[in-house]
Design an enzyme around this catalytic site. Sequence first.
Site, PDB file in Angstrom:
ATOM      1  N   HIS A  65       0.835  -1.195   0.000  1.00 16.01           N
ATOM      2  CA  HIS A  65       0.000   0.000   0.000  1.00 16.01           C
ATOM      3  C   HIS A  65       0.870   1.246   0.000  1.00 16.01           C
ATOM      4  O   HIS A  65       2.036   1.209   0.385  1.00 16.01           O
ATOM      5  CB  HIS A  65      -0.932   0.021   1.216  1.00 16.01           C
ATOM      6  CG  HIS A  65      -0.212  -0.027   2.528  1.00 16.01           C
ATOM      7  ND1 HIS A  65       0.228  -1.210   3.078  1.00 16.01           N
ATOM      8  CD2 HIS A  65       0.167   0.940   3.388  1.00 16.01           C
ATOM      9  CE1 HIS A  65       0.831  -0.967   4.232  1.00 16.01           C
ATOM     10  NE2 HIS A  65       0.815   0.336   4.442  1.00 16.01           N
ATOM     11  N   CYS A 183       2.140   3.757  11.540  1.00 15.33           N
ATOM     12  CA  CYS A 183       3.065   3.227  10.538  1.00 15.33           C
ATOM     13  C   CYS A 183       3.374   4.345   9.548  1.00 15.33           C
ATOM     14  O   CYS A 183       2.737   5.400   9.580  1.00 15.33           O
ATOM     15  CB  CYS A 183       2.476   2.006   9.825  1.00 15.33           C
ATOM     16  SG  CYS A 183       1.079   2.362   8.736  1.00 15.33           S
TER      17      CYS A 183
END
Length: 664
Positions: A65, A183
């Site tokens: 992603h 993240c």
Amino acid sequence: MSELISAGLVDLDLSAETKEAAARSLAERMVASGRVTDLEGFLADVAAREAQMPTGLDGGIGIPHCRSAHVTEPTLAFGRSAGGIDFGAPDGPADLVFLIAAPAGGDADHLSILSTLARHLMDEDFTGALRSATEPARAAALIRGDEPEAAEEPAAAAEQPAEQPAVPVQEPAPFRIVAVTSCPTGIAHTYMAAESLEKAAEAAGVELFVETQGSAGFKRLDAQLVADADGVIFAHDVEVRDKERFAGKPTVDVGVKAGINRPAELIAEVREKAERGAVTAPAGAAAPMDQDAGAADGFATRLRKWLMTGVSYMVPFVAAGGLLIALGFAIGGYAINKAPSVAEHFVWTESASWAALLFQIGGVAFGFLVPVLAGFIAYGMADRPGLVPGFVGGAVALTINAGFLGGLIAGLIAGGVVRAIQRVGVPPVLRGIMPVVVIPLVSSAIVGFLMFLVVGKPIAALQKGLTDWLSGLSGANAIMLGVLLGLMMCFDLGGPLNKVAYAFAIGGLAHPNEGSLKVMAAVMAAGMVPPLAMALATTVRGRLFTKAERENGKAAWVLGASFITEGAIPFAAADPLRVIPSAMAGGAVTGALSMAFGCTLRAPHGGVFVVPLIGQPLLYLLAIAAGTLVSTALVVVLKGLRKPSTEGPAGTPAADGSQVAVAA
């Protein structure tokens, strides 16, 4: 709002064998649906995110992603692989692959949808349904949440005998944990770690409240919740925002994947710390450059990170101040440094006054170099408490003429002093004033004392000796220094060695002389060679490069001409054993020739745009051209020696669409 995923974005027979091929196959579906505008640019963003941390998860899941400017709207593509694809998960290959694409400025609603999906991936019923789906439309509906969940048996409860009322029992208050997950992209791992921790806490009978610091922003945990917490878990790969809120509590600090893969262990660990009374001090949060340091990192590794922190914050001051000074010289000539203060004398219609204004603004910006260097070295070591003594030490270094060497030493001393003070146990009543009053006061006094009376004068003498050595450079010594600086500038293309060489050159500009100006010229010339060489190589031998590399080559012309060495990084990342040695050879040639020609430079940045400020400008351009040709020839020869095959180890596509092996 259009659908996040449709049947056209689902491939239930994904045939790719590598994660790169899988990402390409699913990204092509996004392009076909109009969700991605530039396939190669988007894949480069996916690869850059993958390089930060593998995206494979336990349970056979891969979630490549990224956030990308090439994405028009939040999109998800799903592929199911029969053979499995290695995404770096500890338990093996992934058979369920989710490619998540978010726009660079994606709105909060869409990112919330992505985070919801990330949480569903921790549900075995959800992943099991995807593994058994036979139609793309059904898989897409499951992911969107359109498929109704199986109803529970309504009569089950009725068949059970009525329970007798239980006697109320006063149970002890449950152990309470607050957690933060984050993240680099804040899309998937952030929310999956939160879901995993919440499930493990429920199983362990623990109350857990999670703050997800994701792309859609974050809602701060209530201050009372934090105050009442018995322990803290940080599962993060980027700096936790407002980390000081959690100080003084038992804390477990790990990467985000640990929060996904072993949440029960983390909960047990924080409970064990609470039982033995292990807490973090109010000022004891990890310094910014220590947050990703592994246990095996030695002092040399940490020292490099601290120094690079200072250099990285200093460079913008160098660019702004240096270019303003250069513009002042270009407009008013080199005598402009003797102009009176523009605060006292400024004529709006005279170019000399404008030149003086630019020069003096640049001089003020340049005056911050040493304090900023020292301040942010200390910041890298000790976080915000290190800023004040670091800036003070840097200012003292300027006062005693200790220059850049003094700034380096002052920053290290300031960081060390603050870290020592942070280890001193203080009563709880004093903890609130430690970072605001006590640490700045005590550390500044100690650093000032050491810089003025102990180490300052020897460092100033060493700085003067270095300046005198540079001013006397000539002949073979100057050429060898040019070779060394050229090699350093081109070895890691903007990394630590490159920054060391650049900082060395900038230090000479603080006290300019003939030698230091030659060093600055050689460093900038060598730093321009790698991107220019890659641009030229993709032009003359395009078939040796992928389509993406040829596109990067077009941008490399501008980056190289602007002295942005990092323009060669995409080429070095794809083929380091051929690109880096070629770049180093060309950089060494350019550095040597620049020194041999006696070229000088008063501006610390600017590339070809500051040629008018270069001594011996034609010979300078000749030196850059020679190094560029050497690097180009070498990289073309080395790439031409590799043998093409139908599919190489890295699966790198050639220009004609075939695959080229990347040989070692």
